[in-house]
Every structure is written in C-alpha cells, then in structure tokens.
Design a protein around this motif. Structure first.
Motif, short mmCIF file in Angstrom:
data_model
loop_
_atom_site.label_atom_id
_atom_site.label_comp_id
_atom_site.label_asym_id
_atom_site.label_seq_id
_atom_site.Cartn_x
_atom_site.Cartn_y
_atom_site.Cartn_z
N THR A 82 0.84 -1.20 0.00
CA THR A 82 0.00 0.00 0.00
C THR A 82 0.87 1.25 0.00
N HIS A 83 1.91 1.24 0.82
CA HIS A 83 2.83 2.39 0.85
C HIS A 83 3.51 2.60 -0.50
N ILE A 84 3.94 1.49 -1.10
CA ILE A 84 4.66 1.58 -2.38
C ILE A 84 3.73 2.10 -3.49
N GLU A 85 2.50 1.59 -3.47
CA GLU A 85 1.53 2.01 -4.51
C GLU A 85 1.18 3.49 -4.39
N SER A 86 1.07 3.98 -3.15
CA SER A 86 0.63 5.37 -2.99
C SER A 86 1.80 6.36 -2.94
N ALA A 87 3.02 5.85 -3.05
CA ALA A 87 4.18 6.76 -3.00
C ALA A 87 4.28 7.57 -4.28
N ASP A 88 4.73 8.83 -4.15
CA ASP A 88 5.05 9.55 -5.38
C ASP A 88 6.55 9.73 -5.57
N LEU A 89 7.30 9.33 -4.57
CA LEU A 89 8.76 9.35 -4.72
C LEU A 89 9.34 8.17 -3.93
N ILE A 90 10.19 7.39 -4.59
CA ILE A 90 10.82 6.25 -3.92
C ILE A 90 12.34 6.36 -4.04
N PHE A 91 13.01 6.24 -2.91
CA PHE A 91 14.47 6.27 -2.91
C PHE A 91 15.02 4.84 -2.92
N SER A 92 15.98 4.60 -3.80
CA SER A 92 16.74 3.35 -3.81
C SER A 92 18.08 3.65 -3.17
N LEU A 93 18.31 3.09 -1.99
CA LEU A 93 19.56 3.37 -1.30
C LEU A 93 20.41 2.10 -1.16
N ASP A 94 21.66 2.22 -1.54
CA ASP A 94 22.64 1.13 -1.39
C ASP A 94 22.35 -0.08 -2.28
N TYR A 95 21.62 0.12 -3.35
CA TYR A 95 21.50 -0.92 -4.36
C TYR A 95 21.33 -0.28 -5.73
N ASN A 96 21.69 -1.05 -6.77
CA ASN A 96 21.81 -0.49 -8.11
C ASN A 96 20.86 -1.13 -9.12
N ALA A 97 20.02 -2.08 -8.66
CA ALA A 97 19.09 -2.77 -9.56
C ALA A 97 17.94 -3.28 -8.71
N LEU A 98 16.72 -3.17 -9.24
CA LEU A 98 15.55 -3.51 -8.42
C LEU A 98 15.55 -4.97 -7.95
N HIS A 99 16.18 -5.86 -8.73
CA HIS A 99 16.17 -7.28 -8.30
C HIS A 99 16.93 -7.48 -6.99
N ARG A 100 17.76 -6.50 -6.60
CA ARG A 100 18.50 -6.61 -5.34
C ARG A 100 17.57 -6.50 -4.11
N THR A 101 16.30 -6.13 -4.36
CA THR A 101 15.37 -6.03 -3.23
C THR A 101 14.57 -7.33 -3.04
N GLY A 102 14.96 -8.39 -3.75
CA GLY A 102 14.33 -9.69 -3.55
C GLY A 102 12.85 -9.67 -3.87
N MET A 103 12.03 -10.14 -2.94
CA MET A 103 10.60 -10.29 -3.22
C MET A 103 9.86 -8.95 -3.29
N MET A 104 10.56 -7.87 -2.97
CA MET A 104 9.94 -6.54 -3.04
C MET A 104 9.99 -5.98 -4.47
N GLN A 105 10.77 -6.64 -5.34
CA GLN A 105 11.05 -6.04 -6.66
C GLN A 105 9.80 -5.87 -7.53
N ASP A 106 8.85 -6.81 -7.45
CA ASP A 106 7.66 -6.69 -8.31
C ASP A 106 6.85 -5.45 -7.95
N ALA A 107 6.67 -5.25 -6.65
CA ALA A 107 5.92 -4.07 -6.19
C ALA A 107 6.64 -2.80 -6.66
N LEU A 108 7.96 -2.79 -6.59
CA LEU A 108 8.71 -1.59 -7.00
C LEU A 108 8.62 -1.39 -8.52
N LYS A 109 8.66 -2.50 -9.26
CA LYS A 109 8.58 -2.38 -10.73
C LYS A 109 7.22 -1.84 -11.15
#
Ligand code: 5GP
Ligand code: MN
Length: 337
Positions: A82-109
């Motif tokens: 819910t937080h990810i869907e309603s966000a208008d700005l998302i910071f990626s810190l200390d990683y360089n590719a969304l797959h580095r967030t494991g099971m969170m990557q689909d929501a971020l994509k």
C-alpha cells in the motif's frame, strides 16, 4: 551530483507527499544507516515517509535511531505494498538494480512513483529520474552526507543523523581501513563527531555485541577454512546443519570472510553459506588488489558488488556450488598470482 540533478531532486522532494525509502535485501550497516539518515533528514521537511526494507536486519543495528519505525517487507507485505503504490517518490539506497530487493522487486517495478537512486555499486540500472551513483565513494552513508550537503542542508545534520551516517561509513570501510577510505571520508567523519556523537559507543554497539554462539560459529568457520595456495585463494564453508547447530542469527556470519582474506598472501577469499530456508547458497567474495570479485561474481554466479567485495547466490547444491567455484579458479591463475 550534477546541478541539473540537484534541482530535479529538490523539486521532486518538494512536490512529493508520500515518500518511500528502500534498501537491498539483507540490510547491512550501510543500508540501514543510509535509509535512517535520509528518513530523519526528510522528516525535518515534514514529509510522509516510510522506510521499507525487504527483510529483517541484524540485532546489532537495532539501536540505530528510529529503526523501530521500519516496515519489514516480507513480514508486512500488504501494508508495505500500500505504501509503495501510494508513494510519489521512492528512494533506492545502497543498491543499483531492483532485483536486489528480492521479493519486493515486483511491487517496485509496478510503482508509479519516480525513483531517486543513491548508491555506490558498479553498473547501476537506469530506472531513476536521478541516479546519484559514485563507485569511488566508500559507502552510501557518505553519499547521503554529500546529498544533504548538495541540497544545502548540511546544518540539518543532528546527532541522530550523524550516528546513522557514521555507522554505515564505519561498517562499509571495515572501520576505516579499506582503500575506499579517503581523506574526504575522514573529513566527513570529523564533521559527524563534531555534532557531538559518541563514536566509541557506535563501535561498541555494532562490534561488541556478540553472543556466545556467534563466537563458537566463528571458531567453526576458522576450522573449516581451506586454502588453495597456488591460486592465493582461501574459502570458508558453513553448511545449514552447522549454522543450525549454533542457532545462527541474521548478521552472525558478517565479516567472517575477512578472516580468510587476512591470511598472508591471499588475494581471493570466499564464504559459502547454505541457507536451508531459502534453499540456496549465499556467497560472499572478497579480494585484495586488482582482482575484481564484482566481475567474477557477475560472470559465474549472476551476482555483483564492488571490485574488492561482492556477493551472489547459487541454486546449485552446497557441494556443487563449491565444486563449480574450484573448477573455475584455474582460469584466473595469472590474475591471482
Ligand atoms: P556481502 O558479501 O557483504 O553480502 O556483500 C558484498 C557486496 O556485494 C555488497 O556491496 C552487496 O551489496 C553486494 N552483493 C551481495 N550479494 C549480492 C548478490 O546476490 N547480487 C549482487 N548483485 N550483489 C550482491
Ligand atoms: Mn554499501
């Protein structure tokens, strides 16, 4: 940061109502330190902010200010989504590719938010409106310090923010000893200490909180250490059974690979850990000098990281992973000499 990116960042923050801050799976001192530093800084700008980490992090980082507000994705999937869907700005810190967030990557994509990346890993993916990437900087925490400076808010760095930033610089530089530790790093650290933080206490909180089991596990790791002298390589193995025997907790094996690297003459060190829950093998690679473990991990195990510190996972069996590693090594005979 380029002037154009600074302006873009300023207006993105100004126009955002809901901000989410994320880091990589298996959060370490730099990941937790940088997310919490940015959180505390943006809080001062009266924004709605939620830090979401893919999975839990070690107890020795739980003293870091406001970590009790962190949402752990794999334990709160619906709320985090819910937080990810309603966000208008998302910071990626200390990683360089969304797959580095494991099971969170689909929501971020699937997120509609703009991304801003602050990261020091090699070869960043291109998905953010601002990619502040610098592989020469020791830690994302030091980059967050510069980031706040670029936004002309250096005076907003208070003792809480300073403790967060100090922690990540300390852990990612091996307590200020790796080559990535520059004079600028020391200047930043000096400024952080000048805010009034108790730096010795931070070292104690992170490094002097071992359990008896953790030290016993270290003992076993050293017993399991193997050396391939002709290739200047040393590696440590920990099977699931061995990890269970000492009731290994998150973070208990952090830094163990460095003992293999501390052997005289060793240029490449690896630790193989069998994760029974996730049914995979986690590898940490460390090197001295020009041997790039980033390239090595990328080429053979679909991993990555930095020149001298990288990681990867393998879905082969424990024994097959180790056998694969040993069979590849001779092709690097010249580099490892
Ligand atoms: P560690 O060995 O301490 O887990 O990680 C060393 C470095 O490699 C860190 O900068 C980390 O972000 C990166 N790293 C660790 N595991 C992986 C992985 O599975 N894939 C990639 N691409 N990088 C990793
Ligand atoms: Mn880092």
């Amino acid at each position: 940061m380029k002037e154009k990116d600074i302006q873009k960042t300023k207006s993105a923050i100004q126009n955002a109502d809901n901000i989410v801050i994320t880091c990589h799976k298996g959060p370490d001192g730099d990941a937790v330190g940088s997310t919490m530093a940015l959180y505390l800084y943006l809080k001062k700008k009266d924004k709605n902010i939620q830090v979401i980490v893919p999975n839990n992090f070690p107890d020795f980082l739980k003293w870091i200010p406001k970590t009790d507000t962190i949402l752990i994705y794999d334990e709160n999937i619906e709320e985090a989504n819910t937080h990810i869907e309603s966000a208008d700005l998302i910071f990626s810190l200390d990683y360089n590719a969304l797959h580095r967030t494991g099971m969170m990557q689909d929501a971020l994509k699937n997120a509609t938010a703009n991304f801003i990346m602050i990261d020091h890993h090699q070869q960043p993916d291109d998905y953010a409106i601002v990619t502040y990437s610098d592989t020469s900087i020791c830690s994302t925490c030091q980059m967050v310090y510069h980031f706040i400076d670029y936004l002309e808010d250096i005076n907003l760095i208070d003792t809480d923010i300073a403790q967060c930033i100090y922690t990540g610089i300390m852990t990612d530089t091996g307590s200020f000893r790796f080559r990535s530790t520059t004079s600028t790093t020391h200047r930043v650290i000096a400024n952080l200490i000048d805010t009034g933080i108790d730096n010795a206490k931070i070292h104690q909180n992170v490094y002097d909180s071992n359990s008896y089991n953790r030290l016993q596990l270290l003992g076993l790791s050293l017993t399991n250490l193997k050396v391939i002298p002709e290739l200047n390589t040393a590696y440590i193995t920990l099977s699931a059974k061995e990890l269970q025997k000492f009731n290994a907790q998150k973070g208990d094996t952090e830094g163990v690979v460095n003992y293999a690297l501390s052997l005289k003459g060793i240029k490449l060190a690896v630790i193989f850990k069998e994760d029974a829950n996730e049914n995979l093998i986690k590898m940490s690679f460390r090197s001295k000098g020009n041997f790039s473990v980033n390239e090595f991990a990328r080429t053979h195990f679909n991993g990555g990281g930095h020149t001298n510190a990288a990681g990867a996972v393998s879905d082969l069996s424990f024994q097959d992973t180790i056998t694969k590693f040993i069979s590849i090594l001779p092709t690097y005979k010249n580099e490892l000499k």
